[in-house]
Design a protein around this motif. Structure first.
Motif, PDB file in Angstrom:
ATOM      1  N   ASP A   1     -16.929 -91.949 -41.764  1.00 11.21           N
ATOM      2  CA  ASP A   1     -18.442 -92.438 -41.793  1.00 11.21           C
ATOM      3  C   ASP A   1     -19.139 -91.600 -43.199  1.00 11.21           C
ATOM      4  O   ASP A   1     -19.440 -90.532 -43.382  1.00 11.21           O
ATOM      5  N   ASN A   2     -19.003 -92.375 -44.408  1.00 14.15           N
ATOM      6  CA  ASN A   2     -19.319 -91.909 -45.673  1.00 14.15           C
ATOM      7  C   ASN A   2     -20.601 -91.569 -45.871  1.00 14.15           C
ATOM      8  O   ASN A   2     -20.872 -90.778 -46.942  1.00 14.15           O
ATOM      9  N   GLN A   3     -21.583 -91.617 -44.868  1.00 12.61           N
ATOM     10  CA  GLN A   3     -22.827 -91.371 -45.186  1.00 12.61           C
ATOM     11  C   GLN A   3     -23.039 -89.802 -44.549  1.00 12.61           C
ATOM     12  O   GLN A   3     -24.015 -89.131 -44.978  1.00 12.61           O
ATOM     13  N   GLY A   4     -22.030 -89.268 -43.826  1.00 17.54           N
ATOM     14  CA  GLY A   4     -22.194 -88.081 -43.329  1.00 17.54           C
ATOM     15  C   GLY A   4     -21.832 -86.858 -44.450  1.00 17.54           C
ATOM     16  O   GLY A   4     -21.062 -87.091 -45.304  1.00 17.54           O
ATOM     17  N   PHE A   5     -21.859 -85.636 -43.982  1.00 12.71           N
ATOM     18  CA  PHE A   5     -21.453 -84.406 -44.696  1.00 12.71           C
ATOM     19  C   PHE A   5     -19.906 -84.651 -45.035  1.00 12.71           C
ATOM     20  O   PHE A   5     -19.022 -84.921 -44.099  1.00 12.71           O
ATOM     21  N   PRO A   6     -19.429 -84.163 -46.265  1.00 12.59           N
ATOM     22  CA  PRO A   6     -20.153 -83.506 -47.362  1.00 12.59           C
ATOM     23  C   PRO A   6     -20.772 -84.541 -48.316  1.00 12.59           C
ATOM     24  O   PRO A   6     -21.255 -84.019 -49.440  1.00 12.59           O
ATOM     25  N   ASN A   7     -21.136 -85.744 -47.992  1.00 12.08           N
ATOM     26  CA  ASN A   7     -22.001 -86.695 -48.913  1.00 12.08           C
ATOM     27  C   ASN A   7     -23.406 -86.505 -48.136  1.00 12.08           C
ATOM     28  O   ASN A   7     -24.009 -87.229 -47.568  1.00 12.08           O
ATOM     29  N   GLY A   8     -24.043 -85.556 -48.638  1.00 10.43           N
ATOM     30  CA  GLY A   8     -25.297 -84.886 -48.053  1.00 10.43           C
ATOM     31  C   GLY A   8     -25.132 -84.243 -46.629  1.00 10.43           C
ATOM     32  O   GLY A   8     -23.924 -83.865 -46.595  1.00 10.43           O
ATOM     33  N   ARG A   9     -25.988 -84.155 -45.743  1.00  6.73           N
ATOM     34  CA  ARG A   9     -25.949 -83.448 -44.523  1.00  6.73           C
ATOM     35  C   ARG A   9     -26.987 -84.076 -43.782  1.00  6.73           C
ATOM     36  O   ARG A   9     -28.256 -83.807 -44.044  1.00  6.73           O
ATOM     37  N   ARG A  10     -26.621 -84.562 -42.538  1.00  2.00           N
ATOM     38  CA  ARG A  10     -27.498 -84.991 -41.709  1.00  2.00           C
ATOM     39  C   ARG A  10     -27.645 -83.959 -40.568  1.00  2.00           C
ATOM     40  O   ARG A  10     -26.864 -83.223 -40.478  1.00  2.00           O
ATOM     41  N   LEU A  11     -28.884 -83.972 -39.708  1.00  2.00           N
ATOM     42  CA  LEU A  11     -29.245 -83.261 -38.722  1.00  2.00           C
ATOM     43  C   LEU A  11     -27.828 -83.036 -37.562  1.00  2.00           C
ATOM     44  O   LEU A  11     -27.678 -81.907 -37.248  1.00  2.00           O
ATOM     45  N   ALA A  12     -27.392 -84.036 -37.359  1.00  2.00           N
ATOM     46  CA  ALA A  12     -26.270 -84.125 -36.364  1.00  2.00           C
ATOM     47  C   ALA A  12     -24.806 -83.886 -36.859  1.00  2.00           C
ATOM     48  O   ALA A  12     -23.963 -84.068 -36.214  1.00  2.00           O
ATOM     49  N   ASP A  13     -24.622 -83.932 -38.286  1.00  2.00           N
ATOM     50  CA  ASP A  13     -23.318 -83.564 -38.618  1.00  2.00           C
ATOM     51  C   ASP A  13     -22.789 -82.411 -38.218  1.00  2.00           C
ATOM     52  O   ASP A  13     -23.346 -81.229 -38.349  1.00  2.00           O
ATOM     53  N   ASP A  14     -21.456 -82.314 -37.651  1.00  2.00           N
ATOM     54  CA  ASP A  14     -21.005 -81.025 -37.362  1.00  2.00           C
ATOM     55  C   ASP A  14     -20.032 -80.536 -38.226  1.00  2.00           C
ATOM     56  O   ASP A  14     -19.024 -80.450 -38.386  1.00  2.00           O
ATOM     57  N   VAL A  15     -20.851 -79.657 -39.060  1.00  2.00           N
ATOM     58  CA  VAL A  15     -20.328 -79.120 -40.284  1.00  2.00           C
ATOM     59  C   VAL A  15     -19.533 -78.258 -39.791  1.00  2.00           C
ATOM     60  O   VAL A  15     -18.459 -77.895 -40.904  1.00  2.00           O
ATOM     61  N   ILE A  16     -19.373 -77.320 -38.703  1.00  2.00           N
ATOM     62  CA  ILE A  16     -18.539 -76.445 -38.517  1.00  2.00           C
ATOM     63  C   ILE A  16     -17.184 -77.098 -38.080  1.00  2.00           C
ATOM     64  O   ILE A  16     -16.157 -76.586 -38.709  1.00  2.00           O
ATOM     65  N   ASP A  17     -17.197 -77.860 -37.347  1.00  2.00           N
ATOM     66  CA  ASP A  17     -15.921 -78.787 -37.096  1.00  2.00           C
ATOM     67  C   ASP A  17     -15.296 -79.235 -38.580  1.00  2.00           C
ATOM     68  O   ASP A  17     -14.053 -79.321 -38.787  1.00  2.00           O
ATOM     69  N   ILE A  18     -16.153 -80.014 -39.272  1.00  2.36           N
ATOM     70  CA  ILE A  18     -15.590 -80.438 -40.592  1.00  2.36           C
ATOM     71  C   ILE A  18     -15.065 -79.581 -41.333  1.00  2.36           C
ATOM     72  O   ILE A  18     -13.979 -79.645 -41.986  1.00  2.36           O
ATOM     73  N   ALA A  19     -15.804 -78.383 -41.415  1.00  2.93           N
ATOM     74  CA  ALA A  19     -15.356 -77.541 -42.393  1.00  2.93           C
ATOM     75  C   ALA A  19     -14.073 -76.601 -41.892  1.00  2.93           C
ATOM     76  O   ALA A  19     -12.930 -76.335 -42.594  1.00  2.93           O
ATOM     77  N   LEU A  20     -13.723 -76.495 -40.753  1.00  6.87           N
ATOM     78  CA  LEU A  20     -12.732 -75.951 -40.216  1.00  6.87           C
ATOM     79  C   LEU A  20     -11.397 -76.785 -40.389  1.00  6.87           C
ATOM     80  O   LEU A  20     -10.421 -76.469 -40.875  1.00  6.87           O
ATOM     81  N   GLN A  21     -11.630 -78.243 -40.112  1.00 11.21           N
ATOM     82  CA  GLN A  21     -10.367 -79.040 -40.441  1.00 11.21           C
ATOM     83  C   GLN A  21     -10.248 -79.145 -41.954  1.00 11.21           C
ATOM     84  O   GLN A  21      -8.696 -79.011 -42.329  1.00 11.21           O
ATOM     85  N   VAL A  22     -11.047 -78.823 -42.655  1.00  9.68           N
ATOM     86  CA  VAL A  22     -10.604 -79.084 -44.208  1.00  9.68           C
ATOM     87  C   VAL A  22     -10.207 -77.720 -44.666  1.00  9.68           C
ATOM     88  O   VAL A  22      -9.290 -77.665 -45.453  1.00  9.68           O
ATOM     89  N   VAL A  23     -10.611 -76.742 -44.329  1.00  8.16           N
ATOM     90  CA  VAL A  23     -10.363 -75.405 -44.414  1.00  8.16           C
ATOM     91  C   VAL A  23      -8.791 -75.085 -44.322  1.00  8.16           C
ATOM     92  O   VAL A  23      -8.131 -74.446 -44.818  1.00  8.16           O
ATOM     93  N   GLU A  24      -8.304 -75.814 -43.190  1.00  7.72           N
ATOM     94  CA  GLU A  24      -6.970 -75.627 -42.541  1.00  7.72           C
ATOM     95  C   GLU A  24      -6.221 -76.555 -42.985  1.00  7.72           C
ATOM     96  O   GLU A  24      -5.086 -76.820 -42.630  1.00  7.72           O
ATOM     97  N   GLY A  25      -6.623 -77.468 -44.213  1.00 10.31           N
ATOM     98  CA  GLY A  25      -5.598 -78.311 -44.764  1.00 10.31           C
ATOM     99  C   GLY A  25      -5.789 -79.626 -44.488  1.00 10.31           C
ATOM    100  O   GLY A  25      -4.591 -80.442 -44.838  1.00 10.31           O
ATOM    101  N   GLU A  26      -6.815 -80.158 -43.875  1.00  9.89           N
ATOM    102  CA  GLU A  26      -7.084 -81.717 -43.529  1.00  9.89           C
ATOM    103  C   GLU A  26      -6.544 -82.583 -44.667  1.00  9.89           C
ATOM    104  O   GLU A  26      -6.178 -83.506 -44.467  1.00  9.89           O
ATOM    105  N   LEU A  27      -6.895 -82.034 -45.889  1.00  8.91           N
ATOM    106  CA  LEU A  27      -6.818 -82.834 -47.171  1.00  8.91           C
ATOM    107  C   LEU A  27      -5.535 -82.613 -47.864  1.00  8.91           C
ATOM    108  O   LEU A  27      -5.247 -83.261 -48.877  1.00  8.91           O
ATOM    109  N   VAL A  28      -4.939 -81.598 -47.672  1.00  9.13           N
ATOM    110  CA  VAL A  28      -3.703 -81.284 -48.297  1.00  9.13           C
ATOM    111  C   VAL A  28      -2.197 -81.381 -47.332  1.00  9.13           C
ATOM    112  O   VAL A  28      -1.556 -80.340 -47.352  1.00  9.13           O
TER     113      VAL A  28
END
Length: 503
Positions: free
Chosen positions: A383-410
């Motif tokens: 969903d390109n409209q969600g975090f980190p493209n801005g941030r909506r109230l319901a975006d689960d930034v903790i789960d997103i951050a966790l997954q990215v930090v643990e290497g989701e993109l690498v």
């Protein structure tokens, strides 16, 4: 930057749930914007003692019901206890509350929206906040109230958008405010050119959701502490502004210049009458879990254009190392340039401005279509409209951050999560979208949201049936891990998603 299909990752994610929370905190910190705490609640030694000046969260998204506008929301004063009288919660009168916009990628503000507040009393011969039922914002029974002034600063000029409006008061309780929803509605007003803006200032339920026990040695050191929205039932003070996109875009040309960077600050007036910045927030969790103690106060006083001084904290984040030390989950290789891309420059092809100066800002592409089926995992959930493209109230930034930090993109796909997937109170469909505050009448405003014992047992059985146990045991080893995994399984079931490679 490419993302992958997320199908089938839920099992590994379960095993890493507890660790993931910790990772999120650390890794996000590394990024500069999105770690794993309360987004920015009491994140630095000095601001922890100054709650009126402490900005807790920042949101920016294309408005779902007025799509030619962007909604900006910033919150202050963490952990407001609903019944915390007799002096309830107010904005500071010696502060300037700002939301700043960078529309050319140079890490300097091109547009600033600034709120200032004044106190008013009907009578100072009583201790009561409300002397009777309050049925309107101008009811004389509202003994103490605030007004606000809203200004726009751009191109060296200051324009008054709101000269004086009433702040929606704290929700003292049902006896004092029998129809709080009506007070909220009355607090939403038009402003700006042709009434094209919408404004609001007042109390709201804290929209951030997560399990704060990540700070107890990463969920108790054994995953025994996760899955509870520890911010449930606490309120914050919010300002919200809905702005035409052209008012934010460079030269007013939204189609040609769609990407903006956004951050909030608080300036406090000193004894000499001058203002000094004491709080700053763009991406969530940066100062909480990325910046070490020695530099937290400095970060809050700093400007994005000088963020190069904090770069090492992003490329060499502490959180993944902590997770590895506590749970044995290998940290991704450094330097973490993937985190720089997501949190400091924007994602290439989505919300990265040309010639961008890396800095900690919430970046938004204002032409990304509004999603008719929002995914709380935002961009990594397809969903390109969600975090980190801005941030909506319901975006689960903790789960997103966790997954990215643990290497989701690498090359290290995962489904890490903290077991809290949504706010405890539903958000509203119209501006300012924030949930109504928890009421002072509520005798138990902070109910545990963690799974009941039976639900946990069901989750364990499911976990075993999925055959993922060996993975989990290998990473964390022990019964505590089981508890965390249960929460994940139960609360974090995601459908397979295809990530976008470009905007």
């Amino acid at each position: 930057m490419k993302f992958r299909t997320v199908a089938g990752r839920s099992k590994a994610a379960l095993a890493l749930t507890g660790v993931g929370g910790a990772l999120l905190v650390t890794g996000m910190a590394g990024l500069g914007p999105t770690p794993a705490n309360s987004s920015s609640h009491r994140e630095a030694p000095l601001i922890a003692g100054l709650p009126q000046y402490d900005t807790t969260d920042l949101y920016a998204f294309r408005s779902p019901d007025r799509r030619n506008t962007v909604t900006l929301i910033a919150n202050w004063i963490p952990f407001e206890e609903p019944a915390g009288g007799p002096n309830f919660y107010s904005f500071a009168t010696d502060a300037r509350y700002n939301i700043k916009i960078d529309n050319d990628g140079d890490a300097r503000p091109d547009v600033t929206f600034r709120w200032t507040f004044e106190d008013h009393y009907v009578s100072e011969d009583t201790f009561l906040y409300a002397t009777g039922p309050v049925t309107s914002l101008r009811d004389v029974n509202l003994n103490y109230y605030q007004t606000y002034r809203l200004e726009k600063v751009a191109d060296g000029r200051t324009t008054v958008l709101v000269k004086q409006r009433r702040v929606v008061p704290s929700d003292v309780g049902e006896a004092s405010m029998p129809n709080y929803g009506a007070l909220r509605s009355a607090g939403v007003t038009k402003a700006g050119p042709d009434g094209s803006y919408r404004t609001f200032a007042g109390q709201a339920e804290d929209p951030f959701f997560l399990d704060l026990r990540v700070f107890d040695l990463l969920y108790g050191g054994d995953f025994s502490e996760s899955g509870d929205d520890t911010l449930a039932g606490f309120n914050v003070n919010s300002v919200a502004l809905q702005v035409p996109r052209s008012e934010l875009a460079l030269q007013g040309r939204t189609a040609a210049n769609p990407i903006v960077g956004i951050w909030s600050t608080t300036d406090r007036r000193g004894v000499d009458g001058s203002y000094r910045q004491v709080s700053r927030l763009g991406m969530p969790l940066v100062n909480e879990v990325v910046i070490p103690l020695k530099d937290k106060n400095r970060f809050n006083a700093s400007a994005p254009r000088n963020d190069g001084q904090f770069l090492d904290y992003v490329t060499e984040p502490e959180l993944p190392k902590l997770i590895e030390a506590v749970y044995g989950v290998p940290a991704p290789a450094e330097p973490r340039n993937d985190l720089v891309s997501v949190f400091l420059t924007g994602v290439d092809g989505l919300n990265k401005p040309a010639g961008v100066t890396p800095s900690e800002q919430l970046r938004l592409n204002m032409t990304t279509p509004v999603s008719d089926d929002p995914d709380s995992l935002g961009v990594i959930g397809g969903d390109n409209q969600g975090f980190p493209n801005g941030r909506r109230l319901a975006d689960d930034v903790i789960d997103i951050a966790l997954q990215v930090v643990e290497g989701e993109l690498v090359g290290q796909p995962n489904d890490l999560a903290d077991g809290v997937d949504a706010n405890d109170v539903e958000f509203r469909d119209t501006f300012p979208y924030l949930a109504l505050p928890a009421s002072g009448s509520d005798a138990s405003p902070h109910p545990a949201t963690a799974p009941a014992p039976k639900d946990q047992q069901d989750g364990v059985e499911e976990f075993f049936n999925n055959g993922v146990l060996p993975l989990i045991l290998t990473g964390a080893g022990g019964g505590g891990l089981l508890a965390g995994a249960v929460l994940l399984v139960r609360a974090h079931r995601r459908q397979p998603r295809l990530q976008p490679a470009t905007a």
